[in-house]
Design a protein around this motif. Structure first.
Motif, mmCIF file in Angstrom:
data_model
loop_
_atom_site.group_PDB
_atom_site.id
_atom_site.type_symbol
_atom_site.label_atom_id
_atom_site.label_comp_id
_atom_site.label_asym_id
_atom_site.label_seq_id
_atom_site.Cartn_x
_atom_site.Cartn_y
_atom_site.Cartn_z
ATOM 1 N N VAL A 19 42.022 48.228 41.448
ATOM 2 C CA VAL A 19 41.874 47.203 40.411
ATOM 3 C C VAL A 19 43.111 46.305 40.365
ATOM 4 O O VAL A 19 42.996 45.069 40.249
ATOM 5 C CB VAL A 19 41.631 47.868 39.040
ATOM 6 N N ALA A 20 44.299 46.911 40.447
ATOM 7 C CA ALA A 20 45.527 46.118 40.412
ATOM 8 C C ALA A 20 45.599 45.161 41.589
ATOM 9 O O ALA A 20 46.010 43.998 41.439
ATOM 10 C CB ALA A 20 46.746 47.046 40.406
ATOM 11 N N THR A 21 45.205 45.619 42.768
ATOM 12 C CA THR A 21 45.243 44.765 43.953
ATOM 13 C C THR A 21 44.259 43.606 43.831
ATOM 14 O O THR A 21 44.579 42.463 44.201
ATOM 15 C CB THR A 21 44.925 45.582 45.212
ATOM 16 N N ILE A 22 43.072 43.867 43.293
ATOM 17 C CA ILE A 22 42.087 42.799 43.102
ATOM 18 C C ILE A 22 42.611 41.759 42.111
ATOM 19 O O ILE A 22 42.527 40.541 42.350
ATOM 20 C CB ILE A 22 40.750 43.391 42.609
ATOM 21 N N GLN A 23 43.166 42.221 40.996
ATOM 22 C CA GLN A 23 43.705 41.295 40.002
ATOM 23 C C GLN A 23 44.864 40.491 40.568
ATOM 24 O O GLN A 23 44.949 39.275 40.368
ATOM 25 C CB GLN A 23 44.158 42.062 38.756
ATOM 26 N N TYR A 24 45.744 41.154 41.276
ATOM 27 C CA TYR A 24 46.912 40.464 41.827
ATOM 28 C C TYR A 24 46.495 39.477 42.910
ATOM 29 O O TYR A 24 47.064 38.391 43.024
ATOM 30 C CB TYR A 24 47.901 41.487 42.382
ATOM 31 N N VAL A 84 55.343 37.652 36.040
ATOM 32 C CA VAL A 84 55.200 38.883 35.260
ATOM 33 C C VAL A 84 54.241 39.848 35.952
ATOM 34 O O VAL A 84 54.507 41.054 36.070
ATOM 35 C CB VAL A 84 54.715 38.559 33.828
ATOM 36 N N ALA A 85 53.107 39.296 36.425
ATOM 37 C CA ALA A 85 52.123 40.139 37.103
ATOM 38 C C ALA A 85 52.697 40.745 38.377
ATOM 39 O O ALA A 85 52.386 41.893 38.718
ATOM 40 C CB ALA A 85 50.873 39.319 37.430
ATOM 41 N N ILE A 130 48.011 52.859 34.165
ATOM 42 C CA ILE A 130 46.865 52.294 33.451
ATOM 43 C C ILE A 130 47.335 51.374 32.319
ATOM 44 O O ILE A 130 46.789 50.274 32.120
ATOM 45 C CB ILE A 130 45.976 53.421 32.898
ATOM 46 N N VAL A 131 48.364 51.801 31.596
ATOM 47 C CA VAL A 131 48.898 50.970 30.511
ATOM 48 C C VAL A 131 49.435 49.659 31.062
ATOM 49 O O VAL A 131 49.184 48.575 30.514
ATOM 50 C CB VAL A 131 49.998 51.737 29.747
ATOM 51 N N PHE A 132 50.195 49.715 32.153
ATOM 52 C CA PHE A 132 50.734 48.508 32.773
ATOM 53 C C PHE A 132 49.613 47.597 33.251
ATOM 54 O O PHE A 132 49.709 46.369 33.164
ATOM 55 C CB PHE A 132 51.641 48.867 33.945
ATOM 56 N N SER A 137 46.936 42.312 32.391
ATOM 57 C CA SER A 137 45.804 41.438 32.115
ATOM 58 C C SER A 137 45.983 40.712 30.787
ATOM 59 O O SER A 137 45.736 39.507 30.684
ATOM 60 C CB SER A 137 44.511 42.262 32.097
ATOM 61 N N ALA A 138 46.450 41.436 29.765
ATOM 62 C CA ALA A 138 46.630 40.827 28.449
ATOM 63 C C ALA A 138 47.724 39.769 28.480
ATOM 64 O O ALA A 138 47.563 38.667 27.934
ATOM 65 C CB ALA A 138 46.961 41.906 27.418
ATOM 66 N N ILE A 139 48.854 40.076 29.130
ATOM 67 C CA ILE A 139 49.978 39.138 29.175
ATOM 68 C C ILE A 139 49.613 37.888 29.962
ATOM 69 O O ILE A 139 49.898 36.759 29.545
ATOM 70 C CB ILE A 139 51.214 39.832 29.772
#
Length: 199
Positions: A19-24, A84-85, A130-132, A137-139
């Motif tokens: 998920v992190a890789t897709i978002q990034y 930030v991301a 998971i928190v990060f 996403s929120a930031i």
């Protein structure tokens, strides 16, 4: 630490990394589009100024300021979400990979000890990842919202209209739906858009 626990943590880590890789990756593509648009806009302004010069029209100082070569630092100042991301993504990757290497080393050791400290470390690493991920996403969305709000307030949408005309429209809006709607007279009537006058 047990092999079942190892399987659960490994699956969770893999899902978080995916998920992190897709978002990034989406953020990288967006940053690339922004960087390309900066240069395309600059080239269009250069062409417009060249056309004006050919027509004996001197460019304004504001136009020339906008043509200044865009620097990479100026681009980064507009990409706080991406910065930030990037930091969050690197933290997630290094944390999960470090934890996963220890887990795999334990799983490959014959008659390995229970290692409760390692199990606790793997748990906290997964939870923090998971928190990060949620925080990223929120930031990023919050920064995009702030940037969009700033862009929407730039410029003067009422250029060419007087303050009295704008206030008159506001008074009419306030009185809408009541029985005391003030009538526009010849002195306060809102004119047509000046750009359409005479057409």
């Amino acid at each position: 630490m047990s092999h079942d626990y190892v399987a659960i943590v490994t699956s969770l880590n893999a899902a978080v990394l995916l998920v992190a890789t897709i978002q990034y990756g989406a953020l990288i593509r967006n940053a690339g589009r922004t960087f390309t648009e900066i240069f395309e806009t600059r080239n269009a302004r250069i062409i417009r100024v060249i056309t004006d010069l050919r027509n004996q029209i001197n460019p304004t100082d504001e136009e020339l300021q906008l043509i200044k070569r865009p620097s990479f630092l100026r681009f980064l100042r507009k990409q706080w979400g991406f910065i930030v991301a990037s930091g969050i993504y690197m933290s997630i990757c290094f944390g999960i990979l470090g934890s996963q290497i220890e887990i795999l080393k334990w799983a490959g050791t014959a008659n390995a000890k229970a290692e409760p400290a390692m199990a606790k470390n793997a748990f906290y690493t997964a939870v923090m990842a998971i928190v990060f991920l949620v925080a990223e996403s929120a930031i990023v969305n919050l920064i995009a919202l702030i940037r969009s709000a700033r862009q929407s307030t730039q410029g003067n949408p009422f250029e060419g209209y007087t303050a009295e005309e704008i206030e008159r429209v506001r008074q009419l809006a306030e009185a809408a739906g009541t029985t005391a709607i003030p009538q526009a007279n010849s002195a306060t009537q809102v004119p047509n858009n000046p750009t359409n006058a005479g057409s």
